[in-house]
Design an enzyme around this catalytic site. Structure first.
Site, PDB file in Angstrom:
ATOM      1  N   ASP A  30       0.854  -1.193   0.000  1.00  0.00           N
ATOM      2  CA  ASP A  30       0.000   0.000   0.000  1.00  0.00           C
ATOM      3  C   ASP A  30       0.889   1.242   0.000  1.00  0.00           C
ATOM      4  OD1 ASP A  30      -3.217   0.554   0.943  1.00  0.00           O
ATOM      5  OD2 ASP A  30      -1.787   2.221   1.090  1.00  0.00           O
ATOM      6  N   ILE A  31       0.542   2.210  -0.827  1.00  0.00           N
ATOM      7  CA  ILE A  31       1.351   3.420  -0.991  1.00  0.00           C
ATOM      8  C   ILE A  31       1.305   4.304   0.263  1.00  0.00           C
ATOM      9  CG2 ILE A  31      -0.385   5.001  -1.972  1.00  0.00           C
ATOM     10  CD1 ILE A  31       1.684   5.630  -4.188  1.00  0.00           C
ATOM     11  N   HIS A 100     -10.278  -5.221  -3.164  1.00  0.00           N
ATOM     12  CA  HIS A 100      -8.941  -5.404  -2.605  1.00  0.00           C
ATOM     13  C   HIS A 100      -9.025  -5.776  -1.144  1.00  0.00           C
ATOM     14  CE1 HIS A 100     -10.087  -1.138  -2.655  1.00  0.00           C
ATOM     15  NE2 HIS A 100      -9.455  -1.008  -1.498  1.00  0.00           N
ATOM     16  N   HIS A 102      -7.045  -5.678   2.295  1.00  0.00           N
ATOM     17  CA  HIS A 102      -5.909  -5.101   3.014  1.00  0.00           C
ATOM     18  C   HIS A 102      -5.363  -6.151   3.979  1.00  0.00           C
ATOM     19  CE1 HIS A 102      -6.833  -0.714   2.179  1.00  0.00           C
ATOM     20  NE2 HIS A 102      -8.052  -1.228   1.973  1.00  0.00           N
TER      21      HIS A 102
END
Ligand code: AMP
Ligand code: ZN
Length: 114
Positions: A30-31, A100, A102
């Site tokens: 994750d960015i 998505h 996480h």
């Protein structure tokens, strides 16, 4: 899907830190990490959310969980624990309309959630 950010990441049309990819799914960092380890596990198929999944997608979604288990082992957090989150729709702040999962771990998290 043409204008989907995560489809572009899957096809490597935009840069990301992909840590695993096969014919079914892609795992990348994750960015904007919310925990010391924060990965996103996504199907290569453009499925918008759990709400848009079809019965034939069950196998794909099962593989997301297997990938999460494997990633937890690789990142050394299978015993310390981790949290898997799938945000669906506006109330859950789903920002990217490509399903998505996480994976958050590497530190004690807040409890309760929400
Ligand atoms: P959600 O709110 O569940 O839709 O989560 C979207 C997640 O995607 C957020 O945690 C973002 O930090 C992450 N994200 C957005 N753009 C990128 C990107 N280009 N590369 C990696 N992660 C991203
Ligand atoms: Zn997509």
């Amino acid at each position: 899907m043409k204008d989907c950010l995560f489809c572009k990441i899957i096809k490597k049309e935009i840069p990301s830190e992909i840590v695993y990819q096969d014919e079914t799914l892609t795992v990348f960092k994750d960015i904007n990490p919310a925990a010391p380890i924060h990965l996103l596990i996504i199907p290569n198929k453009h499925i918008v959310s759990v709400q848009e999944m079809e019965p034939e997608d069950e196998e794909i979604l099962g593989k997301l969980f297997s990938a999460a288990k494997k990633a937890a082992e690789v990142y050394g957090i299978s015993n310390s624990g981790y949290r898997l989150i799938i945000n669906n729709g506006p109330d859950a702040h789903q920002e990217i309309p490509h399903l998505h999962m996480h994976l958050l771990g590497g530190g004690k998290m807040k409890h309760p959630m929400g």
